[in-house]
Design a protein around this motif. Structure first.
Motif, PDB file in Angstrom:
ATOM      1  N   THR A  29      25.010  -8.528  29.363  1.00  0.00           N
ATOM      2  CA  THR A  29      25.260  -9.588  28.327  1.00  0.00           C
ATOM      3  C   THR A  29      23.944  -9.333  27.554  1.00  0.00           C
ATOM      4  N   PHE A  30      24.432  -9.122  26.298  1.00  0.00           N
ATOM      5  CA  PHE A  30      23.305  -8.702  25.307  1.00  0.00           C
ATOM      6  C   PHE A  30      23.108 -10.117  24.601  1.00  0.00           C
ATOM      7  N   ASP A  31      21.812 -10.142  23.635  1.00  0.00           N
ATOM      8  CA  ASP A  31      21.331 -11.234  23.085  1.00  0.00           C
ATOM      9  C   ASP A  31      22.438 -11.673  21.970  1.00  0.00           C
ATOM     10  N   GLY A  32      23.244 -10.875  21.415  1.00  0.00           N
ATOM     11  CA  GLY A  32      24.229 -11.120  20.379  1.00  0.00           C
ATOM     12  C   GLY A  32      25.649 -11.707  20.993  1.00  0.00           C
ATOM     13  N   GLY A  33      25.580 -11.765  22.242  1.00  0.00           N
ATOM     14  CA  GLY A  33      26.698 -12.276  23.059  1.00  0.00           C
ATOM     15  C   GLY A  33      27.715 -11.215  23.607  1.00  0.00           C
ATOM     16  N   ALA A  34      27.554 -10.010  23.268  1.00  0.00           N
ATOM     17  CA  ALA A  34      28.487  -8.910  23.649  1.00  0.00           C
ATOM     18  C   ALA A  34      28.278  -8.839  25.219  1.00  0.00           C
ATOM     19  N   ILE A  35      29.451  -8.833  26.033  1.00  0.00           N
ATOM     20  CA  ILE A  35      29.487  -8.814  27.488  1.00  0.00           C
ATOM     21  C   ILE A  35      30.003  -7.457  27.763  1.00  0.00           C
ATOM     22  N   VAL A  36      29.676  -6.600  28.441  1.00  0.00           N
ATOM     23  CA  VAL A  36      29.981  -5.324  29.188  1.00  0.00           C
ATOM     24  C   VAL A  36      30.060  -5.191  30.404  1.00  0.00           C
ATOM     25  N   PRO A  37      31.237  -4.640  31.123  1.00  0.00           N
ATOM     26  CA  PRO A  37      31.122  -4.609  32.292  1.00  0.00           C
ATOM     27  C   PRO A  37      30.446  -3.179  32.771  1.00  0.00           C
ATOM     28  N   ALA A  38      29.756  -3.149  33.787  1.00  0.00           N
ATOM     29  CA  ALA A  38      29.000  -1.913  34.114  1.00  0.00           C
ATOM     30  C   ALA A  38      28.958  -1.719  35.433  1.00  0.00           C
ATOM     31  N   SER A  39      28.231  -0.428  35.857  1.00  0.00           N
ATOM     32  CA  SER A  39      28.517  -0.130  37.329  1.00  0.00           C
ATOM     33  C   SER A  39      27.620   1.247  37.394  1.00  0.00           C
ATOM     34  N   SER A  40      27.264   1.456  38.684  1.00  0.00           N
ATOM     35  CA  SER A  40      26.815   2.850  38.877  1.00  0.00           C
ATOM     36  C   SER A  40      27.698   3.990  38.496  1.00  0.00           C
ATOM     37  N   ALA A  41      27.071   5.036  38.154  1.00  0.00           N
ATOM     38  CA  ALA A  41      28.184   6.295  37.943  1.00  0.00           C
ATOM     39  C   ALA A  41      28.886   6.582  39.337  1.00  0.00           C
ATOM     40  N   PRO A  42      30.268   7.103  39.169  1.00  0.00           N
ATOM     41  CA  PRO A  42      30.896   7.397  40.425  1.00  0.00           C
ATOM     42  C   PRO A  42      30.303   8.758  40.906  1.00  0.00           C
ATOM     43  N   ALA A  43      29.631   9.613  40.011  1.00  0.00           N
ATOM     44  CA  ALA A  43      29.065  10.980  40.589  1.00  0.00           C
ATOM     45  C   ALA A  43      27.706  10.460  41.220  1.00  0.00           C
ATOM     46  N   SER A  44      27.095   9.247  41.052  1.00  0.00           N
ATOM     47  CA  SER A  44      25.948   8.865  42.047  1.00  0.00           C
ATOM     48  C   SER A  44      26.401   8.067  43.261  1.00  0.00           C
ATOM     49  N   VAL A  45      27.281   7.114  43.149  1.00  0.00           N
ATOM     50  CA  VAL A  45      27.826   6.403  43.968  1.00  0.00           C
ATOM     51  C   VAL A  45      29.318   6.307  44.038  1.00  0.00           C
TER      52      VAL A  45
END
Length: 154
Positions: A29-45
């Motif tokens: 969640t960024f200070d301007g309000g944007a919300i982004v789903p995130a994860s580790s890279a499938p190449a890493s995990v």
């Protein structure tokens, strides 16, 4: 000095943790309000512990470098009297290993294709604008990756 903020939120929920098979999905969640789903890279995990639909830190770094470059390019193109109609960059990054064997983002290639209305820059002017953008991009100054720009007019 400017301050930039982001909130990174991961929750275990009811999943086990000690077996190390927990989900790496989380939310930025960024200070301007944007919300982004995130994860580790499938190449890493591997999936299902990673969520391929989430932005991983490696992709985010490549996108940040590309976005910073584009914003400077647009400013310098406007200063040169050019009218940019469309700018698209199929940027990519490649991981490498340093002397200690640690993985890091070693190479980023920006592939911007720009469409102009009216006066069209020749390749030398286009390259000069991209060089100027690269030298001003704060994100490019913040990493040790080699950044290559392969610019084209669309």
């Amino acid at each position: 000095m400017s301050v930039y903020e982001a909130r990174i939120d991961w929750r275990r929920g009811d999943q086990p943790f000690a077996d190390k098979r927990y989900s790496r999905a989380h939310v930025w969640t960024f200070d301007g309000g944007a919300i982004v789903p995130a994860s580790s890279a499938p190449a890493s995990v591997p999936v299902p512990m990673s969520d391929p639909a989430g932005v991983d830190p490696e992709e985010a770094m490549v996108a940040s470098l590309s976005s910073c470059h584009m914003l400077w390019f647009l400013a310098f193109a406007a200063n040169a009297g050019l009218v940019v109609d469309h700018y698209v960059d199929e940027a990519g990054g490649q991981m490498g290993k340093d002397e200690a064997g640690r993985r890091y983002l070693a190479q980023v290639t920006l592939r911007p294709v720009t469409t102009f209305v009216g006066r069209q820059p020749d390749q030398a002017e286009l390259d000069a604008l991209h060089h100027q953008a690269h030298t001003h991009c704060e994100m490019a100054h913040s990493v040790k990756a080699t950044i290559t720009v392969e610019a084209a007019v669309g």
